[in-house]
Enzyme design. Structure first.
Site, short mmCIF file in Angstrom:
data_model
loop_
_atom_site.label_atom_id
_atom_site.label_comp_id
_atom_site.label_asym_id
_atom_site.label_seq_id
_atom_site.Cartn_x
_atom_site.Cartn_y
_atom_site.Cartn_z
N TYR A 2 0.81 -1.21 0.00
CA TYR A 2 0.00 0.00 0.00
C TYR A 2 0.85 1.27 0.00
O TYR A 2 0.40 2.34 -0.38
CB TYR A 2 -0.93 0.03 1.21
CG TYR A 2 -2.00 -1.04 1.20
CD1 TYR A 2 -2.30 -1.76 0.05
CD2 TYR A 2 -2.72 -1.32 2.34
CE1 TYR A 2 -3.27 -2.74 0.03
CE2 TYR A 2 -3.71 -2.30 2.35
CZ TYR A 2 -3.97 -3.01 1.19
OH TYR A 2 -4.95 -3.97 1.19
N ASP A 31 -2.05 -18.50 2.09
CA ASP A 31 -3.16 -19.28 1.55
C ASP A 31 -3.57 -20.38 2.52
O ASP A 31 -4.77 -20.64 2.73
CB ASP A 31 -2.82 -19.85 0.17
CG ASP A 31 -1.41 -20.41 0.08
OD1 ASP A 31 -0.64 -20.32 1.07
OD2 ASP A 31 -1.07 -20.95 -0.99
N ASP A 41 -5.04 -7.22 5.78
CA ASP A 41 -6.28 -6.60 5.33
C ASP A 41 -7.30 -7.66 4.96
O ASP A 41 -8.50 -7.56 5.28
CB ASP A 41 -5.98 -5.69 4.13
CG ASP A 41 -6.96 -4.55 4.00
OD1 ASP A 41 -7.88 -4.45 4.83
OD2 ASP A 41 -6.81 -3.75 3.07
N LYS A 58 4.36 -15.26 2.58
CA LYS A 58 4.40 -16.07 1.35
C LYS A 58 5.86 -16.24 0.96
O LYS A 58 6.29 -15.94 -0.16
CB LYS A 58 3.59 -15.38 0.24
CG LYS A 58 3.26 -16.28 -0.93
CD LYS A 58 2.39 -17.47 -0.57
CE LYS A 58 2.06 -18.26 -1.83
NZ LYS A 58 1.41 -19.56 -1.52
N ASP A 85 -10.61 -9.44 7.77
CA ASP A 85 -12.02 -9.43 7.37
C ASP A 85 -12.59 -10.85 7.41
O ASP A 85 -13.74 -11.07 7.81
CB ASP A 85 -12.18 -8.84 5.98
CG ASP A 85 -12.17 -7.32 5.99
OD1 ASP A 85 -11.82 -6.74 7.04
OD2 ASP A 85 -12.49 -6.70 4.96
#
Length: 354
Positions: free
Chosen positions: A116, A198, A222, A166, A226
């Site tokens: 970001y 994942d 992020d 990752k 959620d």
């Protein structure tokens, strides 16, 4: 305790849920002899409509001069057509950057590094069309500081940190994992585990109780936070705290907000769930003001109201209310659906019972 709180309701349901949290803080202040000064300002779309910018200078100045910031939500389809650098969401990035808020407690994720904020980024013309670029960048210092927040948080919980990356395909993640392992050497009492993002997404659904504190990058956090929110039944239930190193009234200056968005489809209809915002206010008492007892009173009040069967529409259970022949089902009390204001009133009422 005397504290100055910047209040940024923002857009959509923000102006409905933030007052409920303010009233809770006022009630706690009256009960325990504290003084909280609330100072409102525009942010996001509301600020764009008034000034043309999502984070006006006066709003940023207020935030910097405050001991904590309480924020509702920003954004909505009204402003979707604007350039990226002036959209409502840029206010959040600006506040995080200008206030030095690098740790986000949802569970813990890194907040001001990664894709970001990395450069180069943007959209450029090419011979065949356009090309969009974002860059995932982390430095050792950025990883060390968020890792320390994770390990310190775990010491107050079940003493387990799971670092999510990752590292099998991303160099930035390989550095992330190596640095987290180094930081862990200073916390021999904390168990450290690693998961690829994942696999972590799958494990959160399969067996969420295996986790204590998750620490991960801005982008992965992020998404995962959620997903984790829905384990509680609704994204309207989860608070968040964004913390930095600057100290205010009693602890680090922080930005406190629900993790949900502005929900413009239900704005102004007294349907929004204020619990995440109220719980964010409780986090403010803990992390910025060191008022753990008062924070616990708010959290117990929320639980008490839910145990009594009160629900906003988003957390209404799909279960049947009666059994065969119309007889009431055994188990939890019947659910009573209430609106934003009534849920706030019920939690304030429960403060004195906690």
């Amino acid at each position: 305790m005397k504290a100055r709180i910047a209040v940024l309701p923002g857009d959509g349901i923000g102006p409905e849920i933030v007052p409920q949290a303010m009233q809770i803080l006022e009630a706690v202040a009256a009960q325990y002899g504290h003084t909280f000064g609330f100072h409102p300002a525009d942010v996001g779309g509301a600020a764009i409509d008034r000034t043309g910018r999502p984070l006006p200078d006066e709003t940023l100045k207020l935030a910097k001069e405050s001991d904590a910031v309480l924020l509702g939500a920003v954004g909505g389809p009204k402003w979707d057509g604007l350039a990226y650098d002036v959209r409502p969401e840029r206010a959040l990035l600006g506040l995080r950057e200008q206030l030095g808020l690098y740790a986000n407690l949802r569970p813990v994720r890194e907040l001001t590094g990664g894709i970001y904020f990395g450069k180069p980024k943007g959209i450029e013309k090419t011979a065949s069309g356009e090309r969009g670029v974002n860059t995932e960048v982390y430095t050792t210092a950025e990883i060390v500081r968020i890792a320390k927040v994770a390990f310190e948080s775990a010491r107050k919980r079940r003493k387990k940190v799971t670092s999510v990356d990752k590292a099998n395909v991303l160099e930035s993640s390989a550095l992330w994992r190596r640095v987290v392992i180094d930081v862990a050497k200073g916390y021999p009492d904390i168990e450290l585990a690693h998961l690829y993002v994942d696999n972590c997404a799958m494990q959160l659904i399969r067996n969420p109780k295996q986790f204590d504190v998750l620490v991960t990058t801005n982008l992965f956090g992020d998404i995962l936070s959620d997903e984790a929110a829905m384990l509680t039944g609704s994204i309207g239930m989860l608070p968040s705290a964004s913390l930095g190193s600057r100290v205010g009234a009693g602890g680090p200056v922080g930005l406190y907000e629900p993790i949900h968005g502005s929900a413009p489809d239900i704005a102004g209809r007294d349907l929004a769930n204020p619990i995440a915002t109220i719980a964010s206010a409780a986090m403010m008492l803990t992390h910025s003001f060191n008022l753990d007892k008062e924070a616990a009173v708010i959290e117990r009040a929320i639980v008490r109201v839910l145990e009594q069967g009160y629900r906003t529409k988003d957390i209404q259970s799909p279960r049947a209310k009666v059994g065969a022949g119309g007889a009431p089902l055994a188990g939890p009390p019947p659910e009573i659906i209430v609106g934003t204001k009534e849920m706030g009133r019920l939690i304030r009422q429960a403060l004195g019972q906690s």
